[in-house]
Scaffold this motif. Structure first.
Motif, PDB file in Angstrom:
ATOM      1  N   ALA A  91       0.829  -1.204   0.000  1.00 26.09           N
ATOM      2  CA  ALA A  91       0.000   0.000   0.000  1.00 26.09           C
ATOM      3  C   ALA A  91       0.864   1.254   0.000  1.00 26.09           C
ATOM      4  CB  ALA A  91      -0.931  -0.012   1.207  1.00 26.09           C
ATOM      5  N   GLU A  92       1.922   1.219   0.804  1.00 24.21           N
ATOM      6  CA  GLU A  92       2.825   2.365   0.864  1.00 24.21           C
ATOM      7  C   GLU A  92       3.556   2.559  -0.459  1.00 24.21           C
ATOM      8  OE1 GLU A  92       6.692   3.892   3.458  1.00 24.21           O
ATOM      9  OE2 GLU A  92       5.541   2.133   4.082  1.00 24.21           O
ATOM     10  N   LYS A 118       2.478   1.740  -3.393  1.00 22.99           N
ATOM     11  CA  LYS A 118       1.533   2.263  -4.376  1.00 22.99           C
ATOM     12  C   LYS A 118       1.355   3.766  -4.223  1.00 22.99           C
ATOM     13  CE  LYS A 118      -3.062   1.361  -6.267  1.00 22.99           C
ATOM     14  NZ  LYS A 118      -4.290   0.544  -6.155  1.00 22.99           N
ATOM     15  N   GLN A 119       1.319   4.223  -2.966  1.00 24.44           N
ATOM     16  CA  GLN A 119       1.153   5.656  -2.719  1.00 24.44           C
ATOM     17  C   GLN A 119       2.367   6.450  -3.175  1.00 24.44           C
ATOM     18  OE1 GLN A 119       0.360   5.989   1.458  1.00 24.44           O
ATOM     19  NE2 GLN A 119      -1.658   4.998   1.348  1.00 24.44           N
ATOM     20  N   SER A 120       3.562   5.827  -3.051  1.00 22.12           N
ATOM     21  CA  SER A 120       4.783   6.570  -3.392  1.00 22.12           C
ATOM     22  C   SER A 120       5.224   6.362  -4.836  1.00 22.12           C
ATOM     23  CB  SER A 120       5.922   6.131  -2.466  1.00 22.12           C
ATOM     24  OG  SER A 120       6.180   4.765  -2.621  1.00 22.12           O
ATOM     25  N   GLU A 121       4.495   5.537  -5.607  1.00 19.73           N
ATOM     26  CA  GLU A 121       4.903   5.243  -6.980  1.00 19.73           C
ATOM     27  C   GLU A 121       4.991   6.505  -7.817  1.00 19.73           C
ATOM     28  OE1 GLU A 121       3.374   2.616 -10.826  1.00 19.73           O
ATOM     29  OE2 GLU A 121       2.395   2.419  -8.877  1.00 19.73           O
ATOM     30  N   GLU A 122       4.020   7.373  -7.704  1.00 17.98           N
ATOM     31  CA  GLU A 122       4.024   8.594  -8.494  1.00 17.98           C
ATOM     32  C   GLU A 122       5.183   9.503  -8.107  1.00 17.98           C
ATOM     33  OE1 GLU A 122       3.231  10.894 -11.504  1.00 17.98           O
ATOM     34  OE2 GLU A 122       2.137   9.039 -11.077  1.00 17.98           O
ATOM     35  N   ARG A 123       5.470   9.553  -6.815  1.00 19.93           N
ATOM     36  CA  ARG A 123       6.584  10.389  -6.362  1.00 19.93           C
ATOM     37  C   ARG A 123       7.905   9.899  -6.944  1.00 19.93           C
ATOM     38  NH1 ARG A 123       5.974   9.618  -1.444  1.00 19.93           N
ATOM     39  NH2 ARG A 123       7.706   8.266  -0.845  1.00 19.93           N
TER      40      ARG A 123
END
Length: 697
Positions: free
Chosen positions: A146-147, A149-154
């Motif tokens: 989950a973490e 996935k959240q940081s993939e764009e960054r």
């Protein structure tokens, strides 16, 4: 670290004394034991707790064990909880089938063997703990995903803005992703960067090296870091550092490669200028040092060779020209002999160094008692010590085992250290030598003898310490004390003679024996200590059973030279382990046999086609084809072609069923590894009706 949480074990029996007995057996496991005196109470316990295993009595008033198990299996939470039925009644087939049909994992008859019960419960306790650990890891992994996935764009933004080029390729080397900086360095558009490999952008003069290094990296799977010149389509040349590492899945499967391109043109130019300056300075310093060391060594060598020659020639001329009395003649001859021995030692040192440099120094290995080596060296140096009134103190541990070594070379080591200590100790001083046993971290010892490589695990060492009260060693010279041609004082005013080779030879000999040597000194005038550590051979008679697996490699050194009970015997040895194969061949040859050692069934069959050995020694577990395949093919042959050759299975498979399987397959004997050499030779002799061999002590 947090203590490992305890797991629950449910004990169900309507008799309190049975529950107490079960608790007494299982309390050493350190887990939580929960009692239940009826099926109903057991079900209540299962409402609130999870259990690693349930020990369930079959015969209980009211709800018996089978009914209780049925209800346990009907609940989702306890459906898969292991159940071990306990009963004091005979376990008929009908009861067994009923128990296993209800999902029981075992069925034990009272009275219960504590060891059996404990071992079975331990299995399910460990399984429960591992299951809990896996579940916890799964939860953690979900949180991590989950973490991520959240940081993939960054991270995508970071890649786009990165000052270094980033690329991702599949296992075939085709680009799957490149960032803008990569495209700039290679001079490609975004679309073109996915169609071409980065290797195609390397300068033509560097491409062959780049392709070779990248191919080696693909084969070996190591970290990759190389510098190449890149050339763009418009002719721009730049130095680029290419770095890459394998990209693996969670299961270790290779998915591709991820890497970076960094423009290092400016750094490369600065490094080249600096490297050129350093090369020039280093070359000049090395040339000066080499010339100085050569000149010093040649001067010392000339002095050391001419000095004894002067005495020898002088006394010989006096003996030829004058008639001396008996005392004077004895003095002259003693001087000539002493100086001749000194010169021989100098020449031997030079030859030893030559052998070391050419890698031709070999050991004649056997089992050696360190005390005999030390005592022999003490006898040799005692006259030298007496001439300087130096007292030699000894502290020797008589309980040490043996080391695997060359007795002459080990004596040379101790003799060198003692003479060195005596040389640098003033008159009336003291030299101490200690021999003791020390324990160190276990490591595998590899020794190369004049005939066969040997290996064995060692954790115990014989430590020899030579301590003197002499001139000591300067701290800046201490790291160089074991280097060839190095001397703390090589001037014409030096107080001690020698070529500076002895300690270099000592270090090499010690390392050839799998040992280590250390030099210590508090400083000038405070003496020096030299410490040698040699691995002790594992001794099964002293309780060191952990070394049994390696005993086959060193037991050969204790075979009696004159015992040859297998003279004229031809032995075929089949084993895919080189160490075991070499050991067995060497051992049989020591007993007078002729041994042929091969590593596979195919090679063994080829030998059998050409010759007929007297006995076959074969391993069972081998790659591709095992020992059973070999013995079946052998027994299918006609007797005159070797079909009736006596065969011994020598294997690490040591169960009774393995023995029976080997004998059924066609082997006459089955011996378990590690093998006792005496037993193996005795079995061969008995199998062939030979006279019994002399036991190896």
């Amino acid at each position: 670290m947090q203590p490992e949480p305890k797991v629950n074990i449910l004990l169900v029996d309507d008799k309190l004394e049975n529950l107490l007995a079960l608790e007494a057996i299982l309390e050493r496991l350190g887990e939580t034991l929960v009692r239940a005196t009826s099926g109903e109470e057991a079900l209540r316990c299962l409402l609130h707790q999870d259990f690693a295993v349930i020990l369930l009595d079959v015969q209980m008033p009211g709800m018996d064990g089978f009914e209780t198990a049925t209800l346990i299996r009907s609940r989702g939470r306890s459906r898969h909880t292991p159940i071990i039925f306990l009963t004091a009644f005979s376990t008929s087939d009908q009861m067994l089938f009923k128990g296993y049909a209800l999902g029981a994992v075992d069925y034990l008859l009272k009275p219960i063997d504590p060891n059996i019960l404990t071992s079975k419960v331990i299995v399910f306790v460990e399984l429960f703990k591992k299951t809990q650990a896996v579940q916890q890891q799964a939860a953690q992994l979900a949180a991590v995903n989950a973490e991520l996935k959240q940081s993939e764009e960054r991270f995508r933004s970071l890649s786009t803005c990165s000052p270094v080029g980033i690329f991702e390729t599949d296992t075939e080397g085709q680009c799957k992703y490149t960032n803008p900086r990569y495209q700039t360095i290679c001079g490609l558009s975004a679309a073109a960067s996915l169609e071409k490999k980065w290797l195609e952008s390397v300068h033509p003069e560097d491409q062959e090296r780049a392709i070779a290094s990248w191919s080696a990296y693909i084969r070996e799977g190591r970290e990759y870091s190389e510098d190449f010149r890149f050339q763009t389509a418009d002719g721009i040349v730049r130095w680029v550092e290419v770095r890459s590492s394998p990209m693996l899945s969670n299961h270790g499967e290779l998915l591709g490669y991820v890497g970076t391109l960094e423009d290092i043109t400016e750094r490369k130019q600065a490094e080249e200028i600096r490297a050129q300056v350093i090369r020039e300075q280093t070359a000049r310093q090395e040339a000066e040092a080499a010339n100085r060391m050569k000149d010093e060594f040649l001067a010392v060598l000339s002095h050391e060779l001419r000095t004894p020659l002067t005495s020898m020639l002088g006394w010989s001329k006096i003996l030829r020209s004058k008639k001396l009395d008996e005392t004077a003649t004895a003095k002259a001859l003693e001087a000539i002999e002493r100086n001749a021995i000194s010169q021989v030692q100098l020449i031997e040192d030079i030859l030893d160094v030559s052998r070391i440099i050419r890698g031709q120094l070999r050991l004649n290995l056997c089992a050696v008692n360190p005390i005999t080596v030390v005592e022999a060296a003490l006898v040799a140096v005692r006259p030298l010590a007496d001439t300087k009134s130096i007292r030699i103190n000894t502290m020797l541990d008589g309980t040490l085992g043996s080391v695997c070594g060359d007795p002459a070379r080990l004596q040379q080591v101790v003799w060198n250290l003692l003479t060195n200590a005596i040389k640098f100790t003033p008159k009336g001083g003291e030299v101490e030598i200690r021999l003791e046993k020390i324990e160190q971290e276990s490591r595998d010892i590899q020794l190369t003898s004049a005939s066969v490589p040997l290996s064995f695990p060692a954790s115990s060492y014989a430590q020899i310490r030579v301590i003197d009260t002499g001139v000591g060693i300067e701290s800046d010279f201490l790291p160089k004390v074991f280097e060839r041609f190095r001397q703390a004082d090589s001037t014409t005013t030096r107080a001690h003679n020698g070529l500076g080779l002895g300690l270099a030879i000592v270090r090499h000999l010690v390392e050839l024996h799998g040992g280590m040597i250390l030099a210590e000194s508090p400083g000038p005038g405070q003496g020096a200590t030299f410490t040698v550590r040699l691995p002790l051979m594992p001794d099964g008679n002293q309780g060191n059973r952990s070394s049994e697996a390696g005993q086959e490699n060193f037991a050969i050194s204790s075979f009696p030279d004159t015992s040859a009970p297998l003279n004229g015997l031809n032995v075929l040895i089949v084993d895919d382990e080189a160490d075991t194969r070499n050991f067995l061949a060497f051992m049989f040859e020591e007993y007078g046999a002729s041994a042929t050692a091969v590593a596979s069934v195919e090679a063994a069959l080829e030998v059998l086609e050409q010759s007929k050995p007297d006995v076959l020694i074969s391993d069972i577990g081998m790659s591709e084809q095992n020992g059973y395949t070999l013995i079946r093919q052998l027994r299918s042959l006609e007797p005159e072609k070797g079909g009736s050759i006596p065969a011994i299975a020598l294997t690490a498979y040591s169960r009774e069923e393995d023995r029976l399987q080997a004998l059924t397959a066609g082997f006459q004997q089955h011996l378990s590894k590690p093998v006792d050499p005496n037993k193996l030779i005795a079995v061969v002799a008995n199998l062939l009706k030979l006279p019994p061999p002399v036991p190896v002590s």
